[in-house]
Design an enzyme around this catalytic site. Structure first.
Site, PDB file in Angstrom:
ATOM      1  N   PRO A 119     -19.508  19.706  34.129  1.00  0.00           N
ATOM      2  CA  PRO A 119     -18.350  20.104  34.910  1.00  0.00           C
ATOM      3  C   PRO A 119     -17.190  20.581  34.049  1.00  0.00           C
ATOM      4  O   PRO A 119     -16.701  19.860  33.182  1.00  0.00           O
ATOM      5  CB  PRO A 119     -17.979  18.841  35.691  1.00  0.00           C
ATOM      6  CG  PRO A 119     -18.701  17.730  35.038  1.00  0.00           C
ATOM      7  CD  PRO A 119     -19.792  18.287  34.213  1.00  0.00           C
ATOM      8  N   GLU A 120     -16.795  21.808  34.264  1.00  0.00           N
ATOM      9  CA  GLU A 120     -15.564  22.317  33.691  1.00  0.00           C
ATOM     10  C   GLU A 120     -14.624  22.577  34.868  1.00  0.00           C
ATOM     11  O   GLU A 120     -14.864  22.084  35.962  1.00  0.00           O
ATOM     12  CB  GLU A 120     -15.858  23.574  32.849  1.00  0.00           C
ATOM     13  CG  GLU A 120     -16.793  23.250  31.672  1.00  0.00           C
ATOM     14  CD  GLU A 120     -17.114  24.434  30.781  1.00  0.00           C
ATOM     15  OE1 GLU A 120     -16.283  25.338  30.664  1.00  0.00           O
ATOM     16  OE2 GLU A 120     -18.219  24.451  30.200  1.00  0.00           O
TER      17      GLU A 120
ATOM     18  N   LYS B 159      -9.650  19.421  33.642  1.00  0.00           N
ATOM     19  CA  LYS B 159     -10.852  18.728  34.114  1.00  0.00           C
ATOM     20  C   LYS B 159     -10.545  17.343  34.681  1.00  0.00           C
ATOM     21  O   LYS B 159     -11.467  16.611  35.035  1.00  0.00           O
ATOM     22  CB  LYS B 159     -11.864  18.600  32.966  1.00  0.00           C
ATOM     23  CG  LYS B 159     -12.230  19.928  32.326  1.00  0.00           C
ATOM     24  CD  LYS B 159     -13.004  19.714  31.033  1.00  0.00           C
ATOM     25  CE  LYS B 159     -13.020  20.987  30.208  1.00  0.00           C
ATOM     26  NZ  LYS B 159     -13.576  20.754  28.854  1.00  0.00           N
TER      27      LYS B 159
ATOM     28  N   ARG C  28     -22.288  21.637  18.533  1.00  0.00           N
ATOM     29  CA  ARG C  28     -22.895  22.045  19.796  1.00  0.00           C
ATOM     30  C   ARG C  28     -23.353  23.476  19.671  1.00  0.00           C
ATOM     31  O   ARG C  28     -23.332  24.040  18.582  1.00  0.00           O
ATOM     32  CB  ARG C  28     -21.948  21.842  20.963  1.00  0.00           C
ATOM     33  CG  ARG C  28     -20.645  22.551  20.833  1.00  0.00           C
ATOM     34  CD  ARG C  28     -19.574  21.841  21.598  1.00  0.00           C
ATOM     35  NE  ARG C  28     -19.458  20.469  21.133  1.00  0.00           N
ATOM     36  CZ  ARG C  28     -18.645  19.562  21.645  1.00  0.00           C
ATOM     37  NH1 ARG C  28     -17.913  19.887  22.655  1.00  0.00           N
ATOM     38  NH2 ARG C  28     -18.570  18.356  21.157  1.00  0.00           N
TER      39      ARG C  28
END
Length: 282
Positions: free
Chosen positions: A2-3, A61, A269
């Site tokens: 979720p962003e 967020k 990442r």
DNA sequence: CGCGCCTCCTGTGTGC
DNA sequence: TGCACACAGGAGGCGC
């Protein structure tokens, strides 16, 4: 993952289905999910039961639900990597990763916090000028009506680092995570390792516009419905496969020039970019 | 002070 | 078949 757009869909769902309803009970199935809450489950119960959520607010967020009667208190909700907020019938079977359940006195669907990887959580916080004290360091996001693009661009250029790092720095501009950072950089034809100080102000403004546009478009597609599984952790939500130009597209042709997209390790990442449109800075 | 790395967490996928 | 490990990443915390 979720962003901002996913969190905004959750906010709207909570606002629609959970505000104004008398809270009857709080059950914490997994204490780690409320680890940031002072006083633990007892304090949450004391605050929530008998009160109601006045509305659902969001910055970046982070979500927070101010209480109606205790106007200086809010329940902060952060979804982390894998958090979901679901409205479910009371007798619906517990989800495998159900962490917290909030029941309402009108007995029509309870609010459940489900979170596989437990990076997310719920906690009580005091409001100061309407903002939870723990998120005072979070900058406004590009969809905020009071977002100041000029000031943000200046703040970005002041940082002595690489552009993607700043896009992910929630104290400079919030709501952008790894996915939308890569999407904005692709649209702006910028490599994530470009030094911020070497970018001209209009370029940074352009990048911020792209970030806003791509998140706005994702929000327009709305994910799936709020009351069933919203975003599953495997990334199988409504818009994922359809509208991404960079994220997860290793080896696939660039939607602009056809060159095979690359994946590279960055900040522990993955980053995805087009080697032709977004060349490596020297 | 500011930058950037480490860590937390668990299910899934992959390779041996 | 089963084990080990890489990977997904938001964000606080801490070391340099």
């Amino acid at each position: 993952m979720p962003e901002l757009p996913e969190v905004e869909v959750v906010r709207r769902g909570i606002d629609r289905w959970a505000t104004g309803r008398p809270i009857a009970g709080v059950e914490v199935r997994y204490p780690r999910s409320i680890r940031r809450s002072p006083g633990g489950v007892a304090a949450i119960r004391d605050a929530l039961v008998g009160d109601s959520f006045r509305c659902a607010s969001r910055r970046g967020k982070y979500l927070w639900l101010p209480l109606t009667h205790k106007a200086d208190l809010a329940l902060v909700v952060h979804l982390g990597m894998s958090g979901q907020v679901l409205m479910q019938p009371r007798d619906a079977q517990d989800e495998k990763h159900l962490r917290v359940r909030i029941a309402f006195a009108d007995d029509d669907r309870e609010m459940r916090f489900v979170d596989q990887r437990t990076f997310g959580g719920l906690y009580l916080d005091e409001l100061r000028s309407g903002l939870p004290t723990t998120i005072e360091h979070i900058a406004r996001d590009p969809l905020d009506p009071l977002f100041d693009a000029d000031a943000t661009a200046r703040a970005i250029r002041r940082k002595d680092t690489e552009i993607k790092r700043v896009l992910l720095d929630q104290s400079v501009v919030s709501g952008i995570g790894n996915i939308y950072a890569d999407e904005a950089l692709w649209r702006a034809k910028l490599h994530g390792r470009r030094p911020t100080g070497r970018l001209r102000q209009p370029r940074v403004r352009e990048l911020l516009s792209h970030a806003r546009d791509v998140m706005d478009a994702a929000l327009g597609e709305g994910g799936t419905s709020f009351d069933s599984l919203y975003v599953n952790v495997n990334g199988e939500s409504g818009y994922f496969d359809r509208s991404l130009d960079a994220y997860g597209r290793e080896g696939e042709p660039c939607h602009r020039c056809g060159a095979p997209m690359r994946r590279e390790a960055f900040m522990n990442r993955s980053s995805f970019r087009c080697p032709r449109c977004q060349p490596t800075p020297r």
